[in-house]
Design a protein around this motif. Sequence first.
Motif, short mmCIF file in Angstrom:
data_model
loop_
_atom_site.label_atom_id
_atom_site.label_comp_id
_atom_site.label_asym_id
_atom_site.label_seq_id
_atom_site.Cartn_x
_atom_site.Cartn_y
_atom_site.Cartn_z
N ALA A 191 7.07 -0.14 -4.36
CA ALA A 191 6.53 -1.19 -4.65
C ALA A 191 5.45 -2.10 -4.02
O ALA A 191 4.59 -2.58 -4.67
CB ALA A 191 7.98 -2.23 -4.46
N LEU A 192 5.38 -1.71 -2.72
CA LEU A 192 4.12 -2.07 -1.82
C LEU A 192 2.77 -1.59 -2.37
O LEU A 192 1.85 -2.03 -2.45
CB LEU A 192 4.48 -1.97 -0.48
N THR A 193 3.03 -0.02 -2.65
CA THR A 193 1.71 0.56 -3.16
C THR A 193 1.25 -0.11 -4.46
O THR A 193 0.07 -0.04 -4.79
CB THR A 193 2.21 2.04 -3.22
N ALA A 194 2.42 -0.10 -5.41
CA ALA A 194 1.78 -0.78 -6.78
C ALA A 194 0.97 -2.04 -6.65
O ALA A 194 0.05 -2.39 -7.23
CB ALA A 194 2.96 -0.92 -7.62
N ALA A 195 1.59 -2.99 -5.67
CA ALA A 195 0.93 -4.18 -5.47
C ALA A 195 -0.52 -4.03 -4.93
O ALA A 195 -1.32 -4.54 -5.40
CB ALA A 195 1.86 -4.98 -4.49
N SER A 196 -0.45 -3.33 -3.93
CA SER A 196 -1.75 -2.86 -3.24
C SER A 196 -2.92 -2.41 -4.31
O SER A 196 -3.99 -2.88 -4.29
CB SER A 196 -1.87 -2.04 -2.11
N VAL A 197 -2.48 -1.60 -5.06
CA VAL A 197 -3.42 -0.75 -5.90
C VAL A 197 -3.68 -1.73 -7.05
O VAL A 197 -4.98 -1.62 -7.34
CB VAL A 197 -2.90 0.64 -6.47
N ALA A 198 -3.05 -2.43 -7.54
CA ALA A 198 -3.31 -3.67 -8.47
C ALA A 198 -4.14 -4.47 -8.24
O ALA A 198 -5.19 -4.71 -9.01
CB ALA A 198 -1.85 -4.07 -8.91
#
Length: 167
Positions: free
Chosen positions: A117-124
């Motif tokens: 979830a954190l990786t998704a937010a960061s890359v978005a």
Amino acid sequence: MSETPLTHLGETGEASMVDVGDKSETVRIAVAEGYVRMQPETLRTILAGDAKKGDVIGTARLAGIMAAKQTANLIPLCHPLMLSKVSVDIRPDEALPGLRIETLAKLTGRTGVEMEALTAASVACLTIYDMAKAVDRDMEIGGIRLLKKSGGRSGDYARGRDGAETA
């Protein structure tokens, strides 16, 4: 904060992948967030669909989903996971001004999905910056944090309004 030992360190301090083989499979969900602050004109350009690189929000949503699926390739000690759901919600915030991102990762398994979830937010967030940097290099990425998680031996977690952990 409690004095929990770091689970990814061996007895002599070496990095180690946690053995999750004996854990029970449970439904695990994590929600994370982030934001991209920008000039009001940049936000208007993005919302109007006038960015030179194309659909900023749609592309950032796809990038976040793809990133969640690649987390184990990006973060050295993360387990490769069979995610059952990833969502990336991107909404304008005129008060910021900018875009707020909220992500969700879900699976039934032996380890949590916070990093996904954190990786998704960061890359978005990074994708939004990349696609709009031609008009606004002063954009600011921030607020990447876990909002809540459920499932697993450690129990549920939810960030309180003041940023503190609540049960």
